[in-house]
Design a protein around this motif. Sequence first.
Motif, PDB file in Angstrom:
ATOM      1  N   ALA A   1       6.940  18.010   7.148  1.00  0.00           N
ATOM      2  CA  ALA A   1       8.251  18.640   6.921  1.00  0.00           C
ATOM      3  C   ALA A   1       9.291  18.040   7.861  1.00  0.00           C
ATOM      4  N   ALA A   2       8.914  17.818   9.124  1.00  0.00           N
ATOM      5  CA  ALA A   2       9.844  17.230  10.092  1.00  0.00           C
ATOM      6  C   ALA A   2      10.213  15.797   9.712  1.00  0.00           C
ATOM      7  N   LEU A   3       9.275  15.080   9.131  1.00  0.00           N
ATOM      8  CA  LEU A   3       9.532  13.704   8.711  1.00  0.00           C
ATOM      9  C   LEU A   3      10.471  13.648   7.505  1.00  0.00           C
ATOM     10  N   LEU A   4      10.319  14.597   6.576  1.00  0.00           N
ATOM     11  CA  LEU A   4      11.131  14.612   5.358  1.00  0.00           C
ATOM     12  C   LEU A   4      12.482  15.305   5.539  1.00  0.00           C
ATOM     13  N   ASP A   5      12.583  16.171   6.519  1.00  0.00           N
ATOM     14  CA  ASP A   5      13.793  16.977   6.684  1.00  0.00           C
ATOM     15  C   ASP A   5      15.075  16.147   6.784  1.00  0.00           C
ATOM     16  N   PRO A   6      15.097  15.048   7.526  1.00  0.00           N
ATOM     17  CA  PRO A   6      16.354  14.281   7.606  1.00  0.00           C
ATOM     18  C   PRO A   6      16.845  13.758   6.256  1.00  0.00           C
TER      19      PRO A   6
ATOM     20  N   LEU B   1       0.828  -1.210   0.000  1.00  0.00           N
ATOM     21  CA  LEU B   1       0.000   0.000   0.000  1.00  0.00           C
ATOM     22  C   LEU B   1       0.861   1.259   0.000  1.00  0.00           C
ATOM     23  N   ARG B   2       1.961   1.233   0.745  1.00  0.00           N
ATOM     24  CA  ARG B   2       2.857   2.396   0.746  1.00  0.00           C
ATOM     25  C   ARG B   2       3.483   2.581  -0.627  1.00  0.00           C
ATOM     26  N   ASP B   3       3.883   1.488  -1.271  1.00  0.00           N
ATOM     27  CA  ASP B   3       4.417   1.580  -2.634  1.00  0.00           C
ATOM     28  C   ASP B   3       3.356   2.133  -3.586  1.00  0.00           C
TER      29      ASP B   3
ATOM     30  N   GLY C   1      15.506   8.118 -14.568  1.00  0.00           N
ATOM     31  CA  GLY C   1      15.122   6.769 -14.995  1.00  0.00           C
ATOM     32  C   GLY C   1      14.332   6.027 -13.941  1.00  0.00           C
ATOM     33  N   PRO C   2      14.925   4.967 -13.383  1.00  0.00           N
ATOM     34  CA  PRO C   2      14.161   4.109 -12.476  1.00  0.00           C
ATOM     35  C   PRO C   2      13.696   4.794 -11.189  1.00  0.00           C
ATOM     36  N   GLY C   3      14.416   5.815 -10.733  1.00  0.00           N
ATOM     37  CA  GLY C   3      14.026   6.504  -9.509  1.00  0.00           C
ATOM     38  C   GLY C   3      12.997   7.601  -9.706  1.00  0.00           C
ATOM     39  N   ARG C   4      12.608   7.833 -10.955  1.00  0.00           N
ATOM     40  CA  ARG C   4      11.698   8.934 -11.269  1.00  0.00           C
ATOM     41  C   ARG C   4      10.414   8.923 -10.425  1.00  0.00           C
ATOM     42  N   PRO C   5       9.713   7.779 -10.304  1.00  0.00           N
ATOM     43  CA  PRO C   5       8.482   7.801  -9.489  1.00  0.00           C
ATOM     44  C   PRO C   5       8.753   8.194  -8.033  1.00  0.00           C
ATOM     45  N   ARG C   6       9.836   7.669  -7.453  1.00  0.00           N
ATOM     46  CA  ARG C   6      10.161   8.006  -6.064  1.00  0.00           C
ATOM     47  C   ARG C   6      10.424   9.498  -5.912  1.00  0.00           C
ATOM     48  N   VAL C   7      11.179  10.054  -6.861  1.00  0.00           N
ATOM     49  CA  VAL C   7      11.543  11.474  -6.765  1.00  0.00           C
ATOM     50  C   VAL C   7      10.324  12.362  -6.998  1.00  0.00           C
ATOM     51  N   LEU C   8       9.495  12.018  -7.983  1.00  0.00           N
ATOM     52  CA  LEU C   8       8.255  12.785  -8.192  1.00  0.00           C
ATOM     53  C   LEU C   8       7.389  12.753  -6.939  1.00  0.00           C
ATOM     54  N   ALA C   9       7.237  11.571  -6.339  1.00  0.00           N
ATOM     55  CA  ALA C   9       6.440  11.454  -5.116  1.00  0.00           C
ATOM     56  C   ALA C   9       7.055  12.291  -3.999  1.00  0.00           C
TER      57      ALA C   9
ATOM     58  N   CYS D   1       9.304   6.621   0.844  1.00  0.00           N
ATOM     59  CA  CYS D   1      10.283   7.374   0.039  1.00  0.00           C
ATOM     60  C   CYS D   1      11.618   7.465   0.767  1.00  0.00           C
ATOM     61  N   ALA D   2      11.573   7.731   2.072  1.00  0.00           N
ATOM     62  CA  ALA D   2      12.812   7.832   2.850  1.00  0.00           C
ATOM     63  C   ALA D   2      13.543   6.495   2.866  1.00  0.00           C
ATOM     64  N   GLU D   3      12.811   5.390   3.039  1.00  0.00           N
ATOM     65  CA  GLU D   3      13.427   4.062   3.031  1.00  0.00           C
ATOM     66  C   GLU D   3      14.078   3.780   1.675  1.00  0.00           C
ATOM     67  N   GLN D   4      13.372   4.109   0.590  1.00  0.00           N
ATOM     68  CA  GLN D   4      13.910   3.867  -0.749  1.00  0.00           C
ATOM     69  C   GLN D   4      15.149   4.718  -0.998  1.00  0.00           C
ATOM     70  N   TYR D   5      15.128   5.956  -0.534  1.00  0.00           N
ATOM     71  CA  TYR D   5      16.287   6.836  -0.705  1.00  0.00           C
ATOM     72  C   TYR D   5      17.497   6.293   0.054  1.00  0.00           C
ATOM     73  N   ARG D   6      17.269   5.879   1.292  1.00  0.00           N
ATOM     74  CA  ARG D   6      18.383   5.331   2.079  1.00  0.00           C
ATOM     75  C   ARG D   6      18.934   4.054   1.441  1.00  0.00           C
ATOM     76  N   ALA D   7      18.073   3.227   0.898  1.00  0.00           N
ATOM     77  CA  ALA D   7      18.526   1.998   0.232  1.00  0.00           C
ATOM     78  C   ALA D   7      19.365   2.331  -0.998  1.00  0.00           C
ATOM     79  N   LEU D   8      18.931   3.331  -1.774  1.00  0.00           N
ATOM     80  CA  LEU D   8      19.701   3.745  -2.949  1.00  0.00           C
ATOM     81  C   LEU D   8      21.064   4.293  -2.526  1.00  0.00           C
ATOM     82  N   ALA D   9      21.077   5.145  -1.506  1.00  0.00           N
ATOM     83  CA  ALA D   9      22.340   5.720  -1.032  1.00  0.00           C
ATOM     84  C   ALA D   9      23.284   4.630  -0.548  1.00  0.00           C
TER      85      ALA D   9
END
Length: 196
Positions: free
Chosen positions: A119-124, A9-11, A96-104, A59-67
Amino acid sequence: MNQDRRDRLRDAAVAVLAETGGRGLTHRAVDAAAAVPTGTAKNYFPTRDALLRGAAERCAEQYRALAAALAGAAPGPADAAQLAALLAGLLRDVAGPGRPRVLAYLELRAEAARRPWLAALLDPVAESDFAAYAHLLGAAGLPAGPGRASTLTLALHGAIPHLLTGAPATLAAAGLDDLDRFARDLLANVCAEANR
């Protein structure tokens, strides 16, 4: 609750945000995107704010996994050429593949302008980029002061909307039509004072 279904559901919420924007994020749209019975998203995320929170956390989990994947086990790029290749790879992922994550993520940032808790959740996520790029500059043997790290980070963040829209004239004007060259030139400009 079933964690696999919650993640699905989160995806789906991330996909809905990427495809339809913040106004399209509804429980019904998430149910449809996840291919689950109507009402399932509401059971897991009772309010729209809960849906937003779920999408932001994903989104934060996906970003950390990519990093983590890009960083690997190595201490970082050994020189400017390796750092430029890494930066170009990050930008290719955005387009490319990260486009949906970045748009979201960008949709969530817009929502965060009116929701301090979001904002506090996304700031880190955004804040961590500054330290990460300072580390990468230093690992590559380049000057890594806070000013240079900020310039590099903000330039990369500024490139993202252009990559997402993909307007050819704008990409060419910004140098984003050749991501390898863009990354090399960006590093050269960020570190120019040190070479004088």
